[in-house]
Design a protein around this motif. Structure first.
Motif, PDB file in Angstrom:
ATOM      1  N   TYR A 105      -6.081 -11.971   2.832  1.00  0.00           N
ATOM      2  CA  TYR A 105      -6.454 -11.671   4.079  1.00  0.00           C
ATOM      3  C   TYR A 105      -4.812 -12.359   5.112  1.00  0.00           C
ATOM      4  N   ARG A 106      -5.232 -13.520   4.280  1.00  0.00           N
ATOM      5  CA  ARG A 106      -3.707 -14.968   5.377  1.00  0.00           C
ATOM      6  C   ARG A 106      -2.653 -14.480   4.791  1.00  0.00           C
ATOM      7  N   ARG A 107      -2.021 -14.148   3.664  1.00  0.00           N
ATOM      8  CA  ARG A 107      -0.876 -12.982   2.761  1.00  0.00           C
ATOM      9  C   ARG A 107      -0.498 -12.105   4.174  1.00  0.00           C
ATOM     10  N   ASN A 108      -1.141 -11.317   5.168  1.00  0.00           N
ATOM     11  CA  ASN A 108      -1.156 -10.402   5.979  1.00  0.00           C
ATOM     12  C   ASN A 108      -0.752 -11.269   6.777  1.00  0.00           C
ATOM     13  N   LEU A 109      -0.978 -12.252   7.204  1.00  0.00           N
ATOM     14  CA  LEU A 109      -0.162 -13.261   8.398  1.00  0.00           C
ATOM     15  C   LEU A 109       1.094 -13.673   8.091  1.00  0.00           C
ATOM     16  N   GLU A 110       1.093 -13.825   6.397  1.00  0.00           N
ATOM     17  CA  GLU A 110       2.352 -15.055   6.300  1.00  0.00           C
ATOM     18  C   GLU A 110       3.509 -13.534   5.766  1.00  0.00           C
ATOM     19  N   PHE A 111       3.085 -12.943   6.031  1.00  0.00           N
ATOM     20  CA  PHE A 111       4.179 -11.114   5.990  1.00  0.00           C
ATOM     21  C   PHE A 111       4.285 -10.712   4.405  1.00  0.00           C
ATOM     22  N   PHE A 112       3.250 -11.235   3.381  1.00  0.00           N
ATOM     23  CA  PHE A 112       3.109 -11.370   2.274  1.00  0.00           C
ATOM     24  C   PHE A 112       4.585 -11.482   1.552  1.00  0.00           C
ATOM     25  N   GLY A 113       5.674 -12.666   2.579  1.00  0.00           N
ATOM     26  CA  GLY A 113       6.756 -13.359   1.514  1.00  0.00           C
ATOM     27  C   GLY A 113       8.132 -12.559   2.006  1.00  0.00           C
ATOM     28  N   ALA A 114       7.819 -10.930   3.284  1.00  0.00           N
ATOM     29  CA  ALA A 114       9.244 -10.620   3.579  1.00  0.00           C
ATOM     30  C   ALA A 114       9.911 -11.842   3.951  1.00  0.00           C
ATOM     31  N   PRO A 115      11.168 -11.974   4.370  1.00  0.00           N
ATOM     32  CA  PRO A 115      12.015 -12.128   5.138  1.00  0.00           C
ATOM     33  C   PRO A 115      12.018 -12.065   6.660  1.00  0.00           C
ATOM     34  N   HIS A 116      11.947 -11.000   7.049  1.00  0.00           N
ATOM     35  CA  HIS A 116      11.895 -10.104   8.511  1.00  0.00           C
ATOM     36  C   HIS A 116      10.210  -9.942   8.596  1.00  0.00           C
ATOM     37  N   ALA A 117      10.241 -10.100  10.254  1.00  0.00           N
ATOM     38  CA  ALA A 117       9.658  -8.975  10.385  1.00  0.00           C
ATOM     39  C   ALA A 117       9.916  -8.075  11.932  1.00  0.00           C
ATOM     40  N   VAL A 118       8.614  -7.341  12.274  1.00  0.00           N
ATOM     41  CA  VAL A 118       9.168  -6.168  13.233  1.00  0.00           C
ATOM     42  C   VAL A 118       8.268  -6.855  14.369  1.00  0.00           C
ATOM     43  N   PHE A 119       7.975  -7.091  15.602  1.00  0.00           N
ATOM     44  CA  PHE A 119       6.894  -6.901  16.077  1.00  0.00           C
ATOM     45  C   PHE A 119       7.357  -5.903  16.878  1.00  0.00           C
ATOM     46  N   VAL A 120       6.353  -4.359  17.429  1.00  0.00           N
ATOM     47  CA  VAL A 120       6.925  -3.593  18.165  1.00  0.00           C
ATOM     48  C   VAL A 120       5.818  -3.860  19.440  1.00  0.00           C
ATOM     49  N   PHE A 121       6.224  -3.966  20.878  1.00  0.00           N
ATOM     50  CA  PHE A 121       5.097  -3.964  21.966  1.00  0.00           C
ATOM     51  C   PHE A 121       5.476  -2.886  22.719  1.00  0.00           C
ATOM     52  N   MET A 122       4.305  -2.740  23.665  1.00  0.00           N
ATOM     53  CA  MET A 122       4.339  -2.010  24.672  1.00  0.00           C
ATOM     54  C   MET A 122       3.877  -2.342  26.491  1.00  0.00           C
ATOM     55  N   PHE A 123       4.708  -2.031  27.374  1.00  0.00           N
ATOM     56  CA  PHE A 123       4.281  -2.821  28.540  1.00  0.00           C
ATOM     57  C   PHE A 123       2.820  -2.499  29.383  1.00  0.00           C
ATOM     58  N   GLY A 124       2.608  -3.234  30.165  1.00  0.00           N
ATOM     59  CA  GLY A 124       0.958  -3.122  30.035  1.00  0.00           C
ATOM     60  C   GLY A 124       0.436  -2.278  30.774  1.00  0.00           C
ATOM     61  N   GLU A 125       1.468  -1.310  30.969  1.00  0.00           N
ATOM     62  CA  GLU A 125       1.099  -0.309  32.056  1.00  0.00           C
ATOM     63  C   GLU A 125       0.511   1.089  31.233  1.00  0.00           C
ATOM     64  N   PHE A 126       1.224   1.012  29.934  1.00  0.00           N
ATOM     65  CA  PHE A 126       0.973   2.124  28.523  1.00  0.00           C
ATOM     66  C   PHE A 126      -0.178   1.927  27.756  1.00  0.00           C
ATOM     67  N   GLU A 127      -0.777   3.107  27.254  1.00  0.00           N
ATOM     68  CA  GLU A 127      -1.813   3.433  26.813  1.00  0.00           C
ATOM     69  C   GLU A 127      -1.989   4.293  25.467  1.00  0.00           C
ATOM     70  N   GLU A 128      -2.879   4.859  25.328  1.00  0.00           N
ATOM     71  CA  GLU A 128      -2.954   6.244  23.992  1.00  0.00           C
ATOM     72  C   GLU A 128      -1.633   6.813  24.401  1.00  0.00           C
ATOM     73  N   ARG A 129      -1.268   6.937  25.132  1.00  0.00           N
ATOM     74  CA  ARG A 129      -0.389   8.805  24.668  1.00  0.00           C
ATOM     75  C   ARG A 129       1.292   7.586  24.155  1.00  0.00           C
ATOM     76  N   GLU A 130       1.346   6.961  25.033  1.00  0.00           N
ATOM     77  CA  GLU A 130       2.333   6.233  24.455  1.00  0.00           C
ATOM     78  C   GLU A 130       2.280   5.644  23.515  1.00  0.00           C
ATOM     79  N   ALA A 131       1.263   4.887  23.213  1.00  0.00           N
ATOM     80  CA  ALA A 131       1.097   4.625  21.681  1.00  0.00           C
ATOM     81  C   ALA A 131       1.713   5.451  20.449  1.00  0.00           C
ATOM     82  N   VAL A 132       0.921   6.489  21.066  1.00  0.00           N
ATOM     83  CA  VAL A 132       1.990   7.780  19.983  1.00  0.00           C
ATOM     84  C   VAL A 132       2.765   7.766  19.844  1.00  0.00           C
ATOM     85  N   ASP A 133       4.406   7.569  21.303  1.00  0.00           N
ATOM     86  CA  ASP A 133       5.222   7.062  20.441  1.00  0.00           C
ATOM     87  C   ASP A 133       5.406   6.424  19.850  1.00  0.00           C
TER      88      ASP A 133
END
Length: 220
Positions: free
Chosen positions: A115-143
């Motif tokens: 489980y901890r390996r998840n938090l260490e990105f499995f040793g990957a050299p890169h990661a992208v974190f994808v965010f939505m603004f606070g007003e968005f919900e399920e419909r935008e999550a589909v996008d």
């Protein structure tokens, strides 16, 4: 690689080489993913690509929190329980992954390590974190889901491995603080990416898909 080959060949990789993907290639992939469709073309995703020392430092912060017993506090519900056939598929995926890694069902220390390996990105050299603004919900999550698939297929077509991870959304406050973001940026998922370490035991895991008859109903 054809589109069909990229779709069929894409899979979740959980062991990466330390070699970084060239910056020009990363930019090319994200420019292509930007063409993904979205409701009313609002393009609700906000991506933060983290690499190198910054990524290592962020991973350490999340692992330290987990080791200290800090409870996850995701922006979106992450504790949903599956039932019936959906539960069976979830269990099978875990059996395949832990089996490939040689981890027994009741080996709690090694399961925690996995489980901890998840938090260490499995040793990957890169990661992208994808965010939505606070007003968005399920419909935008589909996008954002469509965007993620487009992104990962673009990676696959260039020989770049990836793994979409809900676990990378478990400590959003730590991530926002690290990236200098305010609470209006809510994280939905992260994707670790880089070049596959073909010798990593976890990467020998394979999961199947249900038949067309079990997932598609045709009407006329």
């Amino acid at each position: 690689m054809t589109l069909d080959q990229a779709i069929a060949g894409r899979r979740s990789v959980r062991g990466f080489l330390t070699r970084e993907v060239p910056a020009a290639t990363i930019r090319e992939v994200f420019e292509l993913a930007q063409t993904a469709p979205s409701n009313c073309n609002i393009q609700p995703w906000i991506s933060h690509v983290v690499s190198g020392d910054s990524l290592s430092a962020l991973g350490r912060k999340m692992v330290e929190a987990a080791n200290a017993g800090v409870a996850p506090d995701p922006d979106f519900t992450a504790d949903r329980k599956f039932a019936g056939a959906y539960r069976e598929r979830q269990v099978d995926a875990a059996v395949q992954l832990y089996g490939a890694m040689g981890i027994e069902r009741h080996d709690r220390p090694r399961r925690d390590w996995a489980y901890r390996r998840n938090l260490e990105f499995f040793g990957a050299p890169h990661a992208v974190f994808v965010f939505m603004f606070g007003e968005f919900e399920e419909r935008e999550a589909v996008d954002l889901g469509i965007y993620a698939q487009t992104l990962m297929l673009a990676f696959t077509s260039r020989g770049i491995a990836s793994c979409a991870q809900g676990a990378l959304s478990l400590y959003p406050s730590i991530i926002r603080d690290h990236l200098g973001l305010d609470a209006s940026n809510r994280i939905l998922y992260g994707i670790s990416f880089g070049y596959e370490d073909v010798l990593a035991p976890a990467n020998a895991a394979r999961v199947g898909r249900v038949s067309l008859a079990d997932s598609v109903i045709f009407h006329r």
